[in-house]
Design an enzyme around this catalytic site. Structure first.
Site, short mmCIF file in Angstrom:
data_model
loop_
_atom_site.label_atom_id
_atom_site.label_comp_id
_atom_site.label_asym_id
_atom_site.label_seq_id
_atom_site.Cartn_x
_atom_site.Cartn_y
_atom_site.Cartn_z
N PRO A 117 0.83 -1.21 0.00
CA PRO A 117 0.00 0.00 0.00
C PRO A 117 0.87 1.26 0.00
O PRO A 117 1.94 1.30 0.60
CB PRO A 117 -0.78 -0.12 1.31
CG PRO A 117 0.14 -0.90 2.21
CD PRO A 117 0.86 -1.88 1.31
N CYS A 143 -1.01 27.47 -18.79
CA CYS A 143 -1.58 27.77 -20.10
C CYS A 143 -2.23 26.54 -20.72
O CYS A 143 -1.82 26.06 -21.79
CB CYS A 143 -0.49 28.32 -21.02
SG CYS A 143 0.18 29.89 -20.47
#
Length: 472
Positions: free
Chosen positions: A316, A390
Site C-alpha cells: 500500500p 496555459c
C-alpha cells in the site's frame, strides 16, 4: 488530456451542501478541523500560521496520521494472516510519495519500502533504510540500477522480463552473491479503475502473462546467482472492495501451486492499490475488511489445492500517505462564467495547478476543496478550482460548492493530496515545485525544500554567469 468543455457542468454525484464550510471526515486528515474563528487547523496548527511561514502553494503532511495509518495497515494484514497460521509483510509503495522523512516514519512503524527506480532507491538508502527490507520494481530497470541494488543488498528484485532475469543474474554473479527475485505476473483481472491505472491487463508493459510465467521461473532457477522467492501481482489502483483481489488471488495461487513441483515458492505478493476518499461520495473499504477478505481468499485457494499458505506481502502507498496530505493555495482571481441560461459557475484561480497536482488532467480525478482561512455564511456556489498554467485542462478541482463570497486572498485547501501529487509534480511553464511541510506534535517543519526560479535557471547552461570580477 481532457478539457473543461468535455466535462459535465455538474457531476451527478455532487450535491449542494447544507454548509459549504463543512469538512467530510473521510476526506480530511483525522486531525483536521476548524478553530473557533473558523480557520482550518491540521494537527493542532492554524493553516494561516503555516502559510505565513512557508507560503503557498504548499503541501502539508500530517506525520502522526501517516504513522497511524502505517501501523493500522500493518496490524490489519498481520492479524488476518495469523488467523490462518501465516505471516504477512507490508511494503510502503514509495511511488505514492517519497522523502527521507517519510521513509523513516514508515520504517519506524515496522514497514518495508518498495522502490521503483534508482532515484527512489537512493532516497530510501539516504534515509537509513535497511537494504534487506527493500523491494525494487520497474519494467525497465537500468543496468546501473540493477548493479546498485545487488551491490547494496536489496532484499528482493521483482523481475519483469526475460532479459532482466539475465541482467540480474549477471550482476549477482559478478559480485559473488545470490540475489532474491520475484516474478511479476498479470492475472488478467481488471480492477474497476481508470484504464491508465489498470496494470493487470495482458496487453500492457508490466510483468509476464500467467501462461509465460513458468518459463521465466525455470530460467531463474537455472541461474546459481538467483534465488526465486515467489510471485508478484498488482491489479490496479484506487480499488474499493475485495472482489478483484479475490479473483486475482485464485488465478495466481493456481500458478503458485504448479510451481511448487519445481522447488520452493515461499512468498506471494499481491501488491496494493487500496482506494481512499477524495470526495464525499467515495466509500473506501476499511483496511481490516480488505486484509481479511484477501487473505481469507488466498487461504481458501491454498486449502483447496492442499498446499501451505505462503508468506504474504502487500504494497500500500496511497492508503497510507494520501489522506494525510492537504495542499494549500492562495486564491488569485474569481470569475463568474455563465455556463447556460440556468447555470453560473465560479472559476476560482489559485497559485498552483497541474504542476503540483497532475491527476485531474491525467485521469479526470476528482478532488474536494474548502476555504481554509475563514468560514462564511454565504450560500454555496458551484465552483471550479483552476490553476495558472496555459492549459484549459489545468483543473485542480473540477466541481465543488464553495461559499459564494470566495474572494482573492482567501486560502483554499484541497485534501487527500498526500499521494501522487508531489510525486508527479513538474515545472510546466517554469513554475517551481512547492515545498513539503510536515506537522507533528503541534509544530510544522520543512521536509522537502521548495524550488525557486533561480533553481530552474541554474540548470540552463545558456544563462549568463557572472565573471570573477563581477562576483567579487
Amino acid at each position: 488530456m481532457s478539457t473543461a468543455s468535455e466535462r459535465p457542468a455538474v457531476p451527478e454525484w455532487l450535491e449542494v451542501p447544507e454548509d459549504a464550510n463543512s469538512l467530510t471526515a473521510a476526506v480530511w486528515p483525522e486531525t483536521a478541523g476548524r478553530g473557533d474563528d473558523g480557520a482550518l487547523r491540521i494537527g493542532g496548527l492554524d493553516v494561516r500560521e503555516v502559510v505565513a511561514q512557508f507560503g503557498t502553494p504548499l503541501y502539508v503532511l500530517d506525520e502522526d496520521v501517516v504513522r497511524a495509518r502505517a501501523r493500522r495497515v500493518r496490524a490489519a494484514f498481520e492479524h488476518a494472516a495469523s488467523r490462518h497460521g501465516g505471516t504477512a509483510r507490508v511494503y510502503y509503495a514509495g511511488k505514492a510519495f517519497l522523502s527521507t522523512e517519510v521513509v523513516r516514519w514508515v520504517t519506524d512503524e515496522g514497514l518495508r519500502v518498495d522502490v521503483a527506480t534508482g532515484g527512489e532507491l537512493a532516497v530510501a538508502l539516504a534515509a537509513g533504510a535497511d537494504p534487506a527490507q527493500l523491494g525494487l520494481h520497474g519494467n525497465n530497470k537500468l543496468l546501473p540500477e540493477i548493479a546498485r541494488a545487488v551491490e547494496v543488498g536489496v532484499g528482493t528484485l521483482v523481475v519483469d522480463s526475460l532479459v532482466e532475469i539475465e541482467r540480474v543474474a549477471a550482476a549477482a554473479a559478478e559480485r559473488g552473491v545470490t540475489q532474491n527475485v520475484m516474478v511479476r505476473v498479470n492475472s488478467g483481472v481488471h480492477a474497476e479503475t481508470h484504464d491508465f491505472l489498470a496494470t493487470a491487463h495482458e496487453d500492457q508493459k508490466f510483468g509476464f502473462a500467467l501462461t509465460d510465467a513458468a518459463d521465466a521461473v525455470a530460467r531463474i532457477r537455472s541461474h546459481p546467482s538467483l534465488r526465486f522467492v515467489g510471485l508478484h501481482c498488482h491489479i490496479g489502483s484506487q480499488i474499493f472492495g475485495t472482489a478483484g483481489f479475490e479473483e486475482s488471488a485464485a488465478r495466481v495461487v493456481d500458478l503458485h501451486a504448479r510451481l511448487l513441483a519445481g522447488g520452493d515458492v515461499p512468498m506471494l505478493n499481491l501488491g496494493g492499490g487500496f482506494g481512499i476518499a477524495y470526495t464525499s461520495v467515495d466509500d473506501p473499504t476499511p483496511i481490516e475488511e480488505l486484509a481479511g477478505g484477501i487473505i481469507d481468499a488466498v487461504a481458501r485457494e491454498c486449502g483447496a489445492r492442499g498446499i501451505p499458505l505462503p508468506e504474504l506481502a502487500f504494497e500500500p502507498g496511497r492508503s497510507i500517505v494520501g489522506p494525510a496530505g492537504v495542499t494549500l493555495y492562495t486564491v488569485g482571481t474569481v470569475k463568474p462564467v455563465r455556463v447556460s441560461d440556468e447555470l453560473e459557475r465560479l472559476y476560482v484561480s489559485v497559485d498552483g495547478g497541474m504542476s503540483d497536482n497532475a491527476r485531474p488532467a491525467l485521469y479526470g480525478a476528482h478532488y474536494s476543496a474548502r476555504v481554509a482561512s475563514r468560514t462564511s455564511a454565504a450560500a454555496p456556489a458551484l465552483a471550479r478550482v483552476v490553476g495558472r498554467h496555459c492549459e484549459s485542462g489545468d483543473i485542480v478541482v473540477d466541481a465543488e460548492y464553495l461559499p459564494g463570497d470566495v474572494t482573492p486572498g482567501d486560502l483554499l485547501a484541497v485534501p487527500a493530496t498526500g499521494a501522487y501529487c508531489h510525486s508527479l509534480a513538474s515545472n510546466y511553464n517554469y513554475v517551481p515545485r512547492p515545498p513539503v511541510v510536515a506537522i507533528a506534535s503541534g509544530e510544522a517543519r520543512l521536509i522537502v525544500r521548495g524550488e525557486t526560479v533561480d533553481d530552474l535557471l541554474a540548470r540552463d547552461l545558456g544563462v549568463a554567469r557572472p565573471t570573477v570580477e563581477e562576483s567579487a
